[in-house]
Design a protein around this motif. Structure first.
Motif, PDB file in Angstrom:
ATOM      1  N   PHE A 443       0.837  -1.194   0.000  1.00 18.36           N
ATOM      2  CA  PHE A 443       0.000   0.000   0.000  1.00 18.36           C
ATOM      3  C   PHE A 443       0.877   1.252   0.000  1.00 18.36           C
ATOM      4  N   PRO A 444       0.591   2.223  -0.867  1.00 20.09           N
ATOM      5  CA  PRO A 444       1.311   3.500  -0.784  1.00 20.09           C
ATOM      6  C   PRO A 444       1.114   4.116   0.595  1.00 20.09           C
ATOM      7  N   PHE A 465      -2.602  -2.441  13.469  1.00 15.85           N
ATOM      8  CA  PHE A 465      -1.664  -1.786  12.560  1.00 15.85           C
ATOM      9  C   PHE A 465      -1.092  -0.497  13.132  1.00 15.85           C
ATOM     10  N   MET A 466      -1.563  -0.091  14.316  1.00 15.92           N
ATOM     11  CA  MET A 466      -1.034   1.138  14.916  1.00 15.92           C
ATOM     12  C   MET A 466       0.461   1.052  15.235  1.00 15.92           C
ATOM     13  N   PRO A 467       0.949  -0.088  15.743  1.00 18.04           N
ATOM     14  CA  PRO A 467       2.402  -0.154  15.980  1.00 18.04           C
ATOM     15  C   PRO A 467       3.220   0.093  14.716  1.00 18.04           C
ATOM     16  N   LYS A 468       2.709  -0.340  13.573  1.00 17.02           N
ATOM     17  CA  LYS A 468       3.452  -0.161  12.324  1.00 17.02           C
ATOM     18  C   LYS A 468       3.424   1.292  11.862  1.00 17.02           C
ATOM     19  N   ILE A 469       2.248   1.952  11.950  1.00 16.31           N
ATOM     20  CA  ILE A 469       2.172   3.316  11.416  1.00 16.31           C
ATOM     21  C   ILE A 469       2.801   4.345  12.348  1.00 16.31           C
ATOM     22  N   GLN A 476       9.147   7.390   8.022  1.00 11.66           N
ATOM     23  CA  GLN A 476      10.139   7.766   7.017  1.00 11.66           C
ATOM     24  C   GLN A 476       9.608   7.501   5.618  1.00 11.66           C
ATOM     25  N   ARG A 477       8.948   6.368   5.438  1.00 12.17           N
ATOM     26  CA  ARG A 477       8.317   6.072   4.145  1.00 12.17           C
ATOM     27  C   ARG A 477       7.257   7.110   3.817  1.00 12.17           C
TER      28      ARG A 477
END
Length: 660
Positions: A443-444, A465-469, A476-477
């Motif tokens: 996903f962009p 998914f909060m830990p990832k975002i 940085q992405r």
């Protein structure tokens, strides 16, 4: 390249010159498969025709072929000993009425093979007929879409011979025939580097310099030159300059569309040709009803590219005719129509109704891009259409794999923006979570953030998914090559973090660092809140002053420590009395008055938007008593006394009920 190869092959034949190319081709035997087709075509009778040399079209499928008249086989590519027939030049000696009949006959054919069979049966070939034959072949091939002509057509001996004859007879071609031949070959995707295209283009530019080309030829030549040399070439400027002097009112719909495409290809020149565009926009009003779905889509796209915001009457009329064509648009065309409607702010209830019928009826068979673009349109225009949203949800539940990451984001985001949960919401978001779990990295970053933020607006919190975002890697992405994160992304991250604190107390993962948190969700350019409606705000202010007796008992546009801006804040003590805004002691309860104007609701109803719903939900969790004052309740009040009574009933419902 095909034409160059043919000429090189022909030059090796000792008794075959360019002017005899077609005659030699006519001496080849006919393909039996096409013989029946030729009989049905009934070639134009001519006393000069030699029956023994009638030629049919054939596909080169082997080294040998059989003669129609019982002659022995001839190796393909070797010279034939048959006498040369009279069709070895572009003959101009035909009677005028015969020369006019041939183009009419060409219009009646339904395949390129029939056209070539008819051409090969002629004893003489007028220049207009040769050009019109190529044009008719082009028209027939375009019916197959944008796949381009089959290779066997470009390699067909009759087709190549006609092209060679045209190349040799350029000075004798009329201006319209010359331009039509060039345009047809360009649309047939003939190699633009071939000698034939180069020669035709050079001759067309010579005719353009001398002047005398009609409007139709100028439009066709302009499109061909843009394809060959780009929109910046001087010849395109010359075409537009000559079209300035033409009477646009006499243009056919085809010419109008061609001129729009020429101008669209060079938008930087709009200021130089705005007068021409204004005339074109005005004339186009009268031809809208004759346009095909493809042409309507192209015209709307051109108006967007050329920024013709002053042409709203034309946009509105196009919008009315779009309704009847919705089932006939391709995916790409419908997407362009939706983009134009968004750009011009077009929102037609009949268009929405037609979209609902189209999507609801074909939801499981529609292209994924169509479904996501329709959902994007509803989200951008704030249209709460339950049939469309329900159909989109059902499509994703049944076929999640056919949606790309960006399409998935565009499909899901409107649910949060419009604050709507479909009947199958648990299944929908379960499928979405499974999709995200397996394709998260595809996903962009910005699309992913919008998607997860949208889910939180309708209380489907992306806890997994909060830990990832919130991780430095994702941030940085998200930032990419920019020196800083954009304001919208920071606000969405902050609101997701606030959601994790207020609505997901069980979340124990990484937190969003303070440097990525904004101070306010209300900003002039990009806001997660809708500014208060000024006229509605003034009316409520007058009512509150009448109710409290003074302005000092309520504060306006108060920024809380939690990023939200409250329209009106009122402080109450433990006994329910109103305190002055300057008093901070003895405050028992704070009332947040939300003055909700039309912009805080869906455009086609009284359904609160997702960003306003989450704001009121969070304010309640922060301890505020949220009182909603929607515009449609204020509008029905007829006097200031009614307004005061209304506000009192909203703020102090217990006292009002007791008094009654």
């Amino acid at each position: 390249m095909a034409f160059v190869t043919l000429r090189r092959n022909l030059c090796h034949l000792p008794d075959l010159r360019i002017h005899g190319a077609l005659a030699a081709l006519k001496s080849r035997p006919a393909n039996p498969v096409l013989h029946a087709s030729r009989e049905r075509l009934c070639p134009w009778p001519c006393s000069l025709r030699a029956e023994s040399f009638r030629v049919g079209l054939r596909r080169a499928c082997g080294p040998k072929f059989h003669a129609e008249n019982g002659a022995g086989p001839h190796p393909a590519g070797e010279p034939l000993s048959s006498p040369v027939g009279p069709w070895d030049r572009l003959e101009r000696s035909l009677p005028r009425e015969q020369e006019q009949v041939h183009p009419e006959r060409l219009d009646g054919f339904s395949s390129a093979g029939e056209v070539l069979a008819f051409v090969s049966s002629l004893d003489t070939l007028p220049d207009g007929v040769a050009a019109r034959a190529l044009q008719r072949i082009c028209e027939l091939e375009k019916k197959h879409g944008d796949r381009g002509p089959p290779a066997e057509l470009l390699e067909n001996s009759v087709f190549r011979a006609v092209c060679l004859q045209l190349e040799q007879e350029l000075p004798r071609l009329s201006g319209p025939s010359l331009v039509a031949a060039l345009r047809a070959l360009m649309l047939l995707q003939v190699d633009p580097q071939s000698s034939l295209i180069g020669t035709l283009a050079a001759e067309c530019q010579n005719r353009l310099t001398r002047g005398g080309l009609d409007a139709h030829s100028l439009c066709a030549l302009g499109e061909s030159l843009i394809t060959l040399q780009g929109p910046g070439c001087a010849a395109v400027d010359s075409v537009l300059g000559q079209l300035q002097g033409e009477n646009v009112e006499t243009f056919t719909p085809e010419d109008i569309m061609a001129l729009y495409r020429i101008l669209q290809a060079c938008p930087e020149k709009v200021s130089q040709h705005q007068a021409l565009l204004d005339r074109l926009n005005s004339v186009s009003l009268s031809v809208v009803s004759y346009l095909s779905p493809k042409s309507i889509s192209q015209m709307l796209t051109a108006l967007v590219v050329l920024d013709q915001t002053q042409a709203l009457p034309l946009v509105i009329k196009l919008g009315k005719h779009v309704v009847r064509h919705i089932p006939h648009f391709t995916s790409e065309e419908l997407g362009k129509v939706l983009d134009a409607f968004i750009y011009f702010g077009q929102n037609d209830r009949f268009f929405t109704k037609a979209l609902e019928q189209h999507v609801a009826a074909l939801c499981l068979t529609l292209d994924a891009e169509v479904v996501s673009r329709v959902m994007e349109y509803c989200g951008r225009k704030l249209i709460l259409s339950q049939p469309i949203l329900d159909a989109a949800a059902e499509t994703f539940v049944c076929q999640p794999e056919k949606f790309s990451p960006s399409q998935t984001s565009r499909l899901i985001e409107p649910f949060g923006r419009l604050n709507y949960l479909p009947p199958n919401a648990p299944t929908l978001f379960g499928k979405l979570e499974a999709r995200l779990a397996t394709h998260f990295s595809y996903f962009p970053p910005k699309a992913l953030l919008k998607l997860l933020h949208s889910c939180s607006l309708i209380e489907y919190h992306p806890v997994n998914f909060m830990p990832k975002i919130f991780s430095p890697f994702f941030l940085q992405r998200l930032q990419g090559e920019e020196s800083y994160l954009d304001r919208v992304s920071l606000a969405q991250l902050t609101q997701l973090f606030l959601t994790s604190v207020l609505e997901c107390p069980f979340y124990k993962g990484p937190k969003l660092l303070p440097k990525y948190q904004v101070k306010s969700f209300l900003t002039p350019c990009c806001s997660l809140e809708t500014p208060v409606d000024f006229q509605l705000y003034k009316s409520v202010m007058i009512g509150l002053i009448d109710l409290f007796g003074a302005r000092l008992y309520f504060a306006s546009k108060v920024l809380t420590p939690y990023c939200y801006t409250i329209d009106v804040e009122i402080k109450l003590d433990e006994e329910g009395f109103v305190l002055p805004v300057s008093v901070d002691e003895d405050v028992y309860k704070r009332v947040a008055l939300c003055i909700d104007g039309p912009q805080r609701f869906c455009s086609n109803g009284k359904h609160l938007l997702g960003r306003e719903a989450i704001k009121q939900r969070h304010l309640q969790l922060l301890g505020y008593q949220v009182v909603q004052v929607p515009y449609h309740e204020i509008e029905v009040l007829k006097s200031r006394l009614e307004l005061v009574e209304y506000l009192q009933s909203k703020l102090f419902p217990e006292n009002t009920a007791a008094r009654r």
